[in-house]
Scaffold this active site. Structure first.
Site, PDB file in Angstrom:
ATOM      1  N   ASP A 233       0.826  -1.204   0.000  1.00 54.30           N
ATOM      2  CA  ASP A 233       0.000   0.000   0.000  1.00 54.30           C
ATOM      3  C   ASP A 233       0.860   1.254   0.000  1.00 54.30           C
ATOM      4  OD1 ASP A 233      -2.473  -1.190  -0.066  1.00 54.30           O
ATOM      5  OD2 ASP A 233      -2.789  -1.132   2.094  1.00 54.30           O
TER       6      ASP A 233
ATOM      7  N   TYR B 153       7.020  -9.689   6.960  1.00 55.65           N
ATOM      8  CA  TYR B 153       6.997  -8.255   7.186  1.00 55.65           C
ATOM      9  C   TYR B 153       7.558  -7.943   8.563  1.00 55.65           C
ATOM     10  CZ  TYR B 153       3.925  -7.213   3.184  1.00 55.65           C
ATOM     11  OH  TYR B 153       3.412  -7.048   1.923  1.00 55.65           O
TER      12      TYR B 153
END
Length: 284
Positions: free
Chosen positions: A63, A124
């Site tokens: 994003d 992540y």
């Protein structure tokens, strides 16, 4: 997005990183917004002196504002273009790309490789500090400031109740036709010597806003606003909870993507496609 490369083309794997601060995410968008995919595709077209834009397929779309240290993509190039340019392509891209995105490696991919569907996990890291004075100015674009003291042990206790295969609908932005079932392989937090708390999050795949929603729930536990069993109860309810905040994107970095051995690529691609329908743009 076939696993078979069209005759006359070569599939090339790219390993890359970027600072997402000034990007509107990975994927190309209408309206001229600056994206990572758009920058790399423009640079490829320029340095190979091609009229055609060669489209990239990425392991995980990120994003707006999300960073990547270990992103992977692939592109199918005409065999003659690859033969002419591959020896100097990396250096030429370095000269053409803006400074907030780098391609570190370019190589012909093994048969059956697909940057997205061949991946068996994505890892992540989310970084946050509860330092009363705020974030080190040199790290402000990569670390979230949480203005309550955090109990990392309580956060790890809560994280344990989220591991495994579940329907993460309570922590995902639902997309029509896409499943929210995921296998969360690792969720752990550690406070470093400098006081920054790093959350490591690894799963076979992620649905939209999943990582940032999970971190939002754990922060509520860490600062004492919710008990350690609360995130698991939210998960079990399988509906979005207004108390779960999606934390800001700048603390999130895609660190690494894992792939199986070359001989297992075809089987992995088939498995990944059969488990879930295609998600829309944006992740985590």
């Amino acid at each position: 997005m076939s696993d078979e490369v069209e005759a006359g083309y070569v599939r090339v794997r790219l390993d890359l990183s970027y600072d997402g601060s000034e990007f509107s995410g990975w994927a190309k968008q209408a309206g001229g917004r600056r994206t990572v995919q758009g920058e790399i595709e423009d640079a490829l077209r320029t340095v190979t002196r091609s009229r055609e834009t060669y489209e990239l397929t990425v392991a995980g779309r990120t994003d707006s504002g999300v960073h990547a240290r270990g992103q992977v993509a692939h592109v199918d190039l005409p065999r003659e273009v690859w033969a002419e340019h591959h020896g100097k392509l990396l250096k030429r891209l370095a000269g053409r790309l803006p400074r907030d995105v780098r391609v570190w490696a370019l190589r012909e991919a093994p048969a059956g490789f697909n940057a997205r569907f061949s991946a068996v996990w994505r890892r992540y890291a989310y970084r946050v500090t509860d330092n009363p004075g705020g974030v080190d100015p040199l790290l402000r674009g990569h670390v979230l400031w949480h203005d309550w003291p955090l109990d990392v042990d309580a956060m790890n206790e809560a994280a344990g109740g989220l591991l495994g295969e579940h329907d993460f609908a309570a922590y995902c932005k639902k997309r029509e036709g896409a499943t929210t079932i995921r296998t969360l392989q690792e969720l752990s937090l550690m406070r470093g010597e400098e006081g920054i708390v790093t959350a490591t999050v690894r799963a076979d795949a992620f649905c939209h806003n999943m990582v940032r929603s999970l971190i939002g729930a754990l922060l509520f536990v860490g600062d004492g606003h919710r008990p350690p069993d609360w995130p698991a109860k939210v998960l079990a309810a399988r509906v979005r909870d207004s108390a779960v905040h999606v934390v800001r994107p700048h603390g999130l970095t895609l660190e690494e993507v894992g792939y199986p051995a070359d001989e297992l690529l075809a089987a992995r691609n088939k498995e990944a496609r059969s488990k879930r329908s295609l998600p829309g743009a944006g992740c985590c």
